[in-house]
Design a protein around this motif. Structure first.
Motif, PDB file in Angstrom:
ATOM      1  N   GLN B   4       0.834  -1.196   0.000  1.00  0.00           N
ATOM      2  CA  GLN B   4       0.000   0.000   0.000  1.00  0.00           C
ATOM      3  C   GLN B   4       0.871   1.249   0.000  1.00  0.00           C
ATOM      4  OE1 GLN B   4      -2.029  -1.140   3.569  1.00  0.00           O
ATOM      5  NE2 GLN B   4      -3.962  -1.423   2.472  1.00  0.00           N
ATOM      6  N   ALA B   5       1.936   1.174   0.792  1.00  0.00           N
ATOM      7  CA  ALA B   5       2.859   2.304   0.840  1.00  0.00           C
ATOM      8  C   ALA B   5       3.475   2.546  -0.526  1.00  0.00           C
ATOM      9  CB  ALA B   5       3.962   2.029   1.863  1.00  0.00           C
ATOM     10  N   LEU B   6       3.759   1.452  -1.237  1.00  0.00           N
ATOM     11  CA  LEU B   6       4.380   1.572  -2.558  1.00  0.00           C
ATOM     12  C   LEU B   6       3.479   2.339  -3.515  1.00  0.00           C
ATOM     13  CD1 LEU B   6       6.791   0.879  -4.271  1.00  0.00           C
ATOM     14  CD2 LEU B   6       5.798  -1.352  -4.747  1.00  0.00           C
ATOM     15  N   ALA B   7       2.163   2.158  -3.366  1.00  0.00           N
ATOM     16  CA  ALA B   7       1.226   2.849  -4.244  1.00  0.00           C
ATOM     17  C   ALA B   7       1.247   4.358  -4.021  1.00  0.00           C
ATOM     18  CB  ALA B   7      -0.182   2.311  -4.010  1.00  0.00           C
ATOM     19  N   GLN B   8       1.732   4.783  -2.824  1.00  0.00           N
ATOM     20  CA  GLN B   8       1.699   6.204  -2.497  1.00  0.00           C
ATOM     21  C   GLN B   8       3.006   6.927  -2.807  1.00  0.00           C
ATOM     22  OE1 GLN B   8       0.670   6.085   1.611  1.00  0.00           O
ATOM     23  NE2 GLN B   8      -1.326   5.185   1.232  1.00  0.00           N
ATOM     24  N   VAL B   9       4.076   6.191  -3.110  1.00  0.00           N
ATOM     25  CA  VAL B   9       5.358   6.852  -3.326  1.00  0.00           C
ATOM     26  C   VAL B   9       5.392   7.485  -4.716  1.00  0.00           C
ATOM     27  CG1 VAL B   9       6.565   5.304  -1.776  1.00  0.00           C
ATOM     28  CG2 VAL B   9       6.527   4.787  -4.196  1.00  0.00           C
ATOM     29  N   THR B  10       6.367   8.350  -4.912  1.00  0.00           N
ATOM     30  CA  THR B  10       6.440   9.085  -6.169  1.00  0.00           C
ATOM     31  C   THR B  10       6.763   8.137  -7.324  1.00  0.00           C
ATOM     32  OG1 THR B  10       8.797   9.462  -5.980  1.00  0.00           O
ATOM     33  CG2 THR B  10       7.341  11.078  -4.934  1.00  0.00           C
ATOM     34  N   ARG B  14       9.039   4.755  -7.317  1.00  0.00           N
ATOM     35  CA  ARG B  14       8.358   3.528  -7.721  1.00  0.00           C
ATOM     36  C   ARG B  14       9.128   2.813  -8.837  1.00  0.00           C
ATOM     37  NH1 ARG B  14       2.145   2.460  -7.778  1.00  0.00           N
ATOM     38  NH2 ARG B  14       2.167   0.357  -8.544  1.00  0.00           N
ATOM     39  N   ARG B  15       9.638   3.605  -9.810  1.00  0.00           N
ATOM     40  CA  ARG B  15      10.429   3.021 -10.897  1.00  0.00           C
ATOM     41  C   ARG B  15      11.670   2.336 -10.337  1.00  0.00           C
ATOM     42  NH1 ARG B  15       8.998   7.369 -14.003  1.00  0.00           N
ATOM     43  NH2 ARG B  15      10.760   8.613 -13.300  1.00  0.00           N
ATOM     44  N   ARG B  16      12.309   2.997  -9.370  1.00  0.00           N
ATOM     45  CA  ARG B  16      13.544   2.431  -8.816  1.00  0.00           C
ATOM     46  C   ARG B  16      13.254   1.158  -8.020  1.00  0.00           C
ATOM     47  NH1 ARG B  16      16.287   7.015  -5.641  1.00  0.00           N
ATOM     48  NH2 ARG B  16      14.228   7.924  -5.602  1.00  0.00           N
ATOM     49  N   ILE B  17      12.139   1.176  -7.295  1.00  0.00           N
ATOM     50  CA  ILE B  17      11.782  -0.014  -6.521  1.00  0.00           C
ATOM     51  C   ILE B  17      11.434  -1.173  -7.457  1.00  0.00           C
ATOM     52  CG2 ILE B  17      10.091  -0.988  -4.907  1.00  0.00           C
ATOM     53  CD1 ILE B  17      12.100   0.883  -3.620  1.00  0.00           C
ATOM     54  N   GLU B  18      10.742  -0.852  -8.526  1.00  0.00           N
ATOM     55  CA  GLU B  18      10.395  -1.897  -9.488  1.00  0.00           C
ATOM     56  C   GLU B  18      11.665  -2.510 -10.080  1.00  0.00           C
ATOM     57  OE1 GLU B  18       7.604  -3.315 -10.028  1.00  0.00           O
ATOM     58  OE2 GLU B  18       6.405  -1.959  -8.796  1.00  0.00           O
ATOM     59  N   ARG B  19      12.697  -1.663 -10.234  1.00  0.00           N
ATOM     60  CA  ARG B  19      13.968  -2.158 -10.756  1.00  0.00           C
ATOM     61  C   ARG B  19      14.577  -3.161  -9.767  1.00  0.00           C
ATOM     62  NH1 ARG B  19      18.025   2.366 -11.423  1.00  0.00           N
ATOM     63  NH2 ARG B  19      19.214   1.365  -9.790  1.00  0.00           N
ATOM     64  N   LEU B  20      14.434  -2.859  -8.477  1.00  0.00           N
ATOM     65  CA  LEU B  20      14.950  -3.780  -7.458  1.00  0.00           C
ATOM     66  C   LEU B  20      14.310  -5.158  -7.582  1.00  0.00           C
ATOM     67  CD1 LEU B  20      15.058  -1.792  -4.085  1.00  0.00           C
ATOM     68  CD2 LEU B  20      16.983  -2.608  -5.406  1.00  0.00           C
ATOM     69  N   GLN B 178      11.129   2.651   4.999  1.00  0.00           N
ATOM     70  CA  GLN B 178       9.712   2.552   4.651  1.00  0.00           C
ATOM     71  C   GLN B 178       9.163   3.916   4.243  1.00  0.00           C
ATOM     72  OE1 GLN B 178       8.393   0.590   8.220  1.00  0.00           O
ATOM     73  NE2 GLN B 178       8.011  -1.341   7.165  1.00  0.00           N
ATOM     74  N   GLU B 179       9.600   4.952   4.940  1.00  0.00           N
ATOM     75  CA  GLU B 179       9.129   6.306   4.628  1.00  0.00           C
ATOM     76  C   GLU B 179       9.669   6.775   3.278  1.00  0.00           C
ATOM     77  OE1 GLU B 179       9.084   9.237   7.926  1.00  0.00           O
ATOM     78  OE2 GLU B 179      10.400  10.366   6.588  1.00  0.00           O
ATOM     79  N   LEU B 180      10.944   6.483   3.036  1.00  0.00           N
ATOM     80  CA  LEU B 180      11.597   6.981   1.822  1.00  0.00           C
ATOM     81  C   LEU B 180      11.282   6.138   0.584  1.00  0.00           C
ATOM     82  CD1 LEU B 180      13.695   9.258   1.145  1.00  0.00           C
ATOM     83  CD2 LEU B 180      15.433   7.486   1.241  1.00  0.00           C
ATOM     84  N   LEU B 181      11.272   4.817   0.765  1.00  0.00           N
ATOM     85  CA  LEU B 181      11.113   3.925  -0.387  1.00  0.00           C
ATOM     86  C   LEU B 181       9.738   3.263  -0.475  1.00  0.00           C
ATOM     87  CD1 LEU B 181      14.551   2.053  -0.114  1.00  0.00           C
ATOM     88  CD2 LEU B 181      14.021   4.014  -1.555  1.00  0.00           C
ATOM     89  N   GLY B 182       9.041   3.234   0.645  1.00  0.00           N
ATOM     90  CA  GLY B 182       7.740   2.553   0.633  1.00  0.00           C
ATOM     91  C   GLY B 182       7.870   1.062   0.892  1.00  0.00           C
ATOM     92  N   VAL B 183       9.075   0.567   0.994  1.00  0.00           N
ATOM     93  CA  VAL B 183       9.323  -0.846   1.327  1.00  0.00           C
ATOM     94  C   VAL B 183      10.485  -0.879   2.315  1.00  0.00           C
ATOM     95  CG1 VAL B 183       8.559  -1.844  -0.866  1.00  0.00           C
ATOM     96  CG2 VAL B 183      10.938  -1.148  -0.593  1.00  0.00           C
ATOM     97  N   ASP B 184      10.673  -2.033   2.970  1.00  0.00           N
ATOM     98  CA  ASP B 184      11.855  -2.155   3.829  1.00  0.00           C
ATOM     99  C   ASP B 184      12.743  -3.276   3.305  1.00  0.00           C
ATOM    100  OD1 ASP B 184      10.950  -4.618   4.790  1.00  0.00           O
ATOM    101  OD2 ASP B 184      10.009  -3.742   6.542  1.00  0.00           O
ATOM    102  N   HIS B 185      13.918  -3.394   3.929  1.00  0.00           N
ATOM    103  CA  HIS B 185      14.909  -4.356   3.437  1.00  0.00           C
ATOM    104  C   HIS B 185      14.415  -5.797   3.509  1.00  0.00           C
ATOM    105  CE1 HIS B 185      15.635  -3.931   7.780  1.00  0.00           C
ATOM    106  NE2 HIS B 185      16.037  -5.176   7.759  1.00  0.00           N
ATOM    107  N   ALA B 186      13.547  -6.081   4.479  1.00  0.00           N
ATOM    108  CA  ALA B 186      13.052  -7.456   4.594  1.00  0.00           C
ATOM    109  C   ALA B 186      12.194  -7.810   3.373  1.00  0.00           C
ATOM    110  CB  ALA B 186      12.247  -7.616   5.879  1.00  0.00           C
ATOM    111  N   GLU B 187      11.379  -6.835   2.921  1.00  0.00           N
ATOM    112  CA  GLU B 187      10.541  -7.118   1.750  1.00  0.00           C
ATOM    113  C   GLU B 187      11.389  -7.223   0.479  1.00  0.00           C
ATOM    114  OE1 GLU B 187       7.112  -4.634   1.165  1.00  0.00           O
ATOM    115  OE2 GLU B 187       6.489  -5.759  -0.597  1.00  0.00           O
TER     116      GLU B 187
END
Lengths: 112, 284
Positions: B4-10, B14-20, B178-187
């Motif tokens: 849900q947090a991921l849906a709210q990030v810029t 979001r592009r960078r997280i998807e790359r991860l 979580q605040e900056l990326l919308g996800v944490d290292h465990a996820e």
């Protein structure tokens, strides 16, 4: 300048004080790099701690040998608020007993 | 939740997280070694031959097997006998991670120390509680912060910002990521362990070391790594990204049934094994 247990010696560290044998002969002079061979020699001589050059920026906090009172203060700071009889309290008590055992083992060599 | 947090990030984050999510891919050799290790009729000689193709990997396996930690003390010169000593779980984790990271190489000494410390603490807890094989607990402890390494490698600027903010704001590394990326290292690590088919004994403690109650296939492993992470922070060894000692999960604590005497033995074992591991690192 800080005293560290020999097991935490690293090849990047230099002795800040010479190490002498019982007859006063210098075994490793001030400025000697703590290479593996030097550490092995010191280990054979049952040396437990060495004084190395550098300050807090060079030595990670856990490596320095501090007084038991200082170690206990740091432990309390790390643990923060602890509810009595909780798992956290049990952990803190065990860590405190560990500090006391470690202090007895290292002989509180904090005078440099 | 993180999704849900991921849906709210810029869109940029979001592009960078998807790359991860899509990297890194597993090298062909590693894939073959893992497949051979997973084979029901495992042939360690065959696995050894595959590993010996890669010099760096061979050196890593022999180095660990010959360390004081494992006790071969220079007697193991071939990969196959080393594999017998290490066991398939540890070998698998070494092989899987060798191509991804070497924390010493990336220069994050504090994070490397935290991982080594967590491995040693998890092994000590496993030895005293006798709930899981110590080598499995150690391997899971070693890899529990795999997600941080991936973030460091793929989003280095964000990683630096997280470290800086966790330090200056006195917050947990996880809360800031979580605040900056919308996800944490465990996820983030969960994506990788799923993609690389890690066994549950490794995948669940890595994914759930902050929430061990969510583990269902390797609950003991998750409880042990959760407590090992807390213990190594409480000892003050290494740097997990912030100076905080997290709360102990009550269910994980109850599961391990630790008494004061057992905790003393865990900490004595921790000190002994850490000494061995560090002496190996220094004197090797």
């Amino acid at each position: 300048m800080v005293r560290v247990p020999l097991e935490f010696a690293k090849p990047t560290m230099r002795l800040a004080k010479p190490i002498c044998d019982a007859k006063g002969r210098v075994l490793a002079g001030s400025g000697s790099v703590l290479t593996p061979s030097v550490v092995r020699l010191l280990r054979r001589l049952a040396i437990q701690t060495v004084v190395v050059a550098g300050g807090d920026d060079d030595i990670a906090g856990w490596e320095a040998v501090r007084s038991l009172a200082d170690e206990r203060r740091l432990l309390e700071t790390r643990m923060g608020e602890v509810v009595p009889r909780s798992a956290r309290a049990m952990l803190q008590e065990a860590l405190d007993r560990r500090l006391a055992r470690r202090d007895r083992r290292l002989g509180s060599e904090t005078d440099g | 939740m993180a999704s849900q947090a991921l849906a709210q990030v810029t869109p940029d984050i979001r592009r960078r997280i998807e790359r991860l999510r899509t990297i890194p891919t597993m090298p062909r050799l590693i894939e073959r070694v893992v497949a051979a290790l997973d084979d029901a009729e495992i042939d360690l000689g065959r696995v050894g031959e595959l590993i010996e193709v890669d010099q760096a990997l061979t050196a890593q396996i022999l180095r660990l097997a010959n360390s004081a930690f494992y006790g071969a003390q220079g007697r193991t010169t071939h990969v196959a006998p080393a594999l017998v000593l290490l066991g398939t779980t540890v070998t698998r984790s070494l092989v899987l991670t060798s191509s991804v990271f070497d924390l010493q190489k990336v220069g994050l000494r504090g994070f490397w120390e935290h991982s080594i410390g967590c491995a040693v603490a998890a092994g000590a807890l496993a030895k005293v509680t006798q709930r899981v094989p110590p080598e499995e607990a150690s391997a899971a402890g070693l890899l529990h912060d795999l997600g941080k390494v991936i973030i460091y490698r793929e989003l280095p600027e964000d990683f630096a910002t997280i470290v800086e903010r966790a330090h200056t704001e006195g917050r947990s590394f996880r809360a800031v990521e979580q605040e900056l990326l919308g996800v944490d290292h465990a996820e983030v690590a969960t994506w990788l362990t799923a993609r690389w088919h890690f066994p549950p004994q490794l995948a669940e403690p890595i994914a759930f070391h902050h929430h061990p109650g969510r583990a269902w296939r390797a609950a003991d492993h998750a409880a042990i790594v959760h407590l090992a992470d807390i213990l190594v922070r409480a000892v003050g060894f290494g740097n997990g990204g912030d100076a905080l000692v997290p709360e102990v999960d009550p269910a994980a604590w109850a599961r391990l049934e630790l008494t004061a005497d057992m905790l003393d033995r865990v900490l004595d074992q921790f000190d002994f094994d850490l000494d061995q591991a560090l002496n190996h690192a220094v004197l090797d």
